[in-house]
Every structure is written in C-alpha cells, then in structure tokens.
Design a protein around this motif. Structure first.
Motif, PDB file in Angstrom:
ATOM      1  N   SER A  17      -7.436   2.190   2.347  1.00 60.01           N
ATOM      2  CA  SER A  17      -7.314   1.685   3.719  1.00 60.01           C
ATOM      3  C   SER A  17      -5.932   1.082   3.917  1.00 60.01           C
ATOM      4  O   SER A  17      -5.254   0.707   2.964  1.00 60.01           O
ATOM      5  N   THR A  49      -7.628  -1.638  15.955  1.00 60.41           N
ATOM      6  CA  THR A  49      -8.348  -2.382  14.921  1.00 60.41           C
ATOM      7  C   THR A  49      -8.312  -3.872  15.244  1.00 60.41           C
ATOM      8  O   THR A  49      -7.387  -4.355  15.901  1.00 60.41           O
ATOM      9  N   TRP A 109      -8.763   4.081   7.662  1.00 58.73           N
ATOM     10  CA  TRP A 109      -9.884   3.521   6.901  1.00 58.73           C
ATOM     11  C   TRP A 109     -10.648   4.715   6.344  1.00 58.73           C
ATOM     12  O   TRP A 109     -11.450   5.327   7.048  1.00 58.73           O
TER      13      TRP A 109
END
Length: 401
Positions: free
Chosen positions: A352, A388, A375
C-alpha cells in the motif's frame, strides 16, 4: 531566456525564472521590501517547481531526439557513399548537432540549479508556515474573554492565517479550563459537531486538528487526499511536522499523531474511493511508536495478513515510516520512497501507499501507475485511487488514563 506571451500567471512564473537565471551572472539591484501572502508565495513556489520539471523534461526529450538524429546521420547510406564530398560540407551537420547538444547541456545544468534552489526555498517556506501556525495556536489561547466566555469580536475579526480563521471558538468553550487531549475526549464531553478544534495532548503544545464525530466516538483525521492540490512527495521533517490545509488535502504530522495516541494501542480507519464511485472503509488496531522507532506502525498478525504481508513474526508486522531522505523500509537493496513517491509505512513497496503521486486520470503506463495511491488488497497494486482519508482514535486504555 525568452518567454512567449501567455496568461498572467505564466508571465509571472516566466519572469521569476528569468530573474533567477540572470542572477547567476550579475547581482540583482536592491529592491524595496514587499511582503506577499503565504498563498501567493506558495503558488509561485509550486509554479516554479512545475516549470522546472517541465523544462528539465523538455531538455531531456530534445537531447534524446538529437542523439537519435545523429545516429541516423552516421548510419545513413549517404554517409557511407563512396562519392567524394567536400570535407567542409560533410562536417556541417555533425558540427551543428554537437553545438546544439552543448547548448542543451548548458541549459540543462542551469535549469537543474534553478530547480534545486526553488525546492530548497519551498521547504524553508513550509517550515515557516508550520511555526506561524504553532504561534497562532498559542496566541489564540491568550485572546481576551468576555464574561460570557466568548472570544472578543475585535480580536476575532483581525486578519489571521488561513487555518486559524477556521477555528470556531464556541467548540471549545465547555473546556476553557483545559484543552482536550484529543477528539475522543471532546466526544466524551458532549461534542457532536465535526470540524476544527484546538487540542493539547499531554506534554505537547496546542495545535489544530480536524475532528470527525461519529456515533461511536471522536476521530482525528490524520490524512486526506482528494484533488492533488498538495504535493505529498515530501521530506522526513515535513512528514514529521505535517503539511497541507486541514480543510482540504493534508498530512497532520507523525509527531502530532504520536502525541495524540501516546504509547497506547489505538484504532486506525482507512477510507478509500476509486474512480468508478466505489468506496471501502477498513478499521483495525495499531500501535504507533515515536521518532526513536522511526514512527513504526505495529500490526497484529490477522490484520497484516489481510494487507498482503507474507512474512510475519509471532507479534505481527512492524513497519517503520520511510521517506526519500530517510530510508527505513524492509528492503535493503531499494528505497521504496524514491522508487515510488511520498512517505509511507512501505514494508516491501508492494502492499500500500496512500501518500503516492496523485493522478487525475489513470495512466496507461504501468511504470507510472505504480507511483500512485494504491491499496493492493482492495483494487490491486497498479490501480491509482481517487481519494483517501485516514482517521485515528486512542484505544480505551489511553482514553481512560
């Protein structure tokens, strides 16, 4: 340096670049001091950085074209023809190419020097902004109060830095005797409105945070990406102190996050959005160490397995934070922050990176996509996400202490 006529902002950037380049040859005449706003300076700094990157890429592209042209001239049938050619004529093309290449190398060196200078100045300006925000937080605590416990309007109406203006003094009026340590304490004292608040963790100076109040508690937003307005490819010191706008894109700062959660276990929420309108929310327990541990994030075995980790110790997985100038990832032969982008708990570079490069559309090239926000356990390794948000809250033990 010549500049083509263009829009006003581009003229400003072009003039500034020409001034910096010419300053290398002669001292600039003294000017009367002029104070610009932070937004103006930041806009100019980001613009100059983008201009420097563009010029550097253009020079490299042109250099490649000239080398290819020279290669073709050398291998062309005319160059190998047995017919006699006047020596002066035969030398014209190679000499012209050599002259152009020399000029390009000189310009490239000057552009690189300019780029480095602007980059250093931008980092210096960001540090100054952080100091101003900290001082403004302290000044806010000393503002005169009326008997009804509201901040004096004459003080509140004065022009303040952008972030400080967003603070609603009414949010904290129930805790005038002591600032809350974190957003969860605000929630426990009855606050249900999300927004910006001043908090003061134990042993820390006051600072601003963006609190998200939900039905189960008060969460501190520690990261947000949504439009690419903030460059997340920052140094260790920037990630330690924090950067960006708490009302927009920002990174709160590793030291502030550690002060909020202390050495106690905490809960981390990660909210992800893709370009098709899909969303995913993950919550898991974590433990964040201090700077002496490189702000190591400790994950339990079940959580680490869900994130794609294959090699685990009995206690789970420990991921130090890593940036391009401080490499702490788990790979000895590679610097994940340099090969990808941004600062993150990289591990082995592949699981990630929510602080990667922001793309407004998905690049076609695989080597570009790998530098984006991803991710792996949700949309895969080479899918750059659109938005995000990361939120954290101290565990029960930390809240009760």
């Amino acid at each position: 340096m010549r500049c083509a006529p263009t829009a006003g902002a581009a003229l400003v950037l072009c003039a500034a670049t020409a001034g910096l380049l010419s300053a290398q040859g002669r001292p600039a005449p003294p000017e009367a001091p002029r104070f610009a706003s932070w937004d103006e300076v930041n806009l100019l700094a980001h613009g100059l950085l983008q201009l420097g990157r563009g010029l550097r890429e253009h020079v490299e592209h042109t250099q490649g074209q000239l080398e290819e042209l020279q290669r073709r001239l050398e291998t062309s049938p005319s160059s190998q023809s047995p017919q006699k050619v006047h020596p002066a004529s035969a030398q014209v093309a190679p000499d012209a190419l050599q002259s152009l290449q020399t000029q390009l190398k000189t310009q490239n060196a000057r552009i690189e020097l300019l780029y480095q200078k602007v980059s250093q100045q931008q980092k210096h300006l960001e540090k100054q902004q952080l100091r101003l925000q900290k001082l403004q937080s302290q000044v806010g605590l000393l503002a005169p109060l009326h008997p009804n416990h509201e901040i004096d309007k004459s003080s509140r109406n004065k022009r303040l830095p952008k972030v400080a203006q967003l603070v609603d003094p009414g949010h904290n009026k129930s805790l005038l005797h002591r600032l809350p340590r974190h957003c969860q304490e605000l929630f426990e004292n009855g606050e249900r409105q999300s927004g910006l608040f001043q908090i003061q963790p134990k042993g820390s100076l006051p600072f601003l945070v963006n609190c998200k109040m939900t039905s189960d508690g008060g969460w501190t937003i520690i990261q947000r990406r949504r439009d690419g307005s903030v460059d997340f490819n920052q140094s260790w010191e920037a990630y330690k102190a924090g950067f960006g706008d708490p009302q927009g894109e920002f990174w709160l700062g590793l030291e502030k996050v550690h002060q909020i959660v202390g050495d106690q276990d905490s809960n981390l929420v990660v909210q992800l959005e893709d370009w098709e309108g899909n969303a995913e929310s993950l919550q898991f327990p974590v433990h964040l160490g201090g700077e002496d541990t490189a702000y190591t994030l400790q994950l339990t075995e079940p959580v680490a397995s869900k994130l794609g980790a294959t090699t685990l110790l009995p206690g789970g997985l420990s991921l130090p934070f890593s940036t391009w100038d401080q490499d702490h990832d788990l790979l000895r032969h590679k610097n994940c922050a340099k090969n990808l982008s941004g600062g993150w708990w990289f591990g082995t570079c592949a699981h990630s990176n929510l602080n990667g490069q922001y793309f407004h559309s998905i690049p076609r090239q695989r080597h570009q996509r790998k530098k984006g926000i991803f991710w792996k356990a949700w949309r895969g390794r080479y899918y750059p996400l659109q938005a995000t948000t990361m939120l954290i809250r101290p565990g029960v033990a930390a809240t009760a202490s």
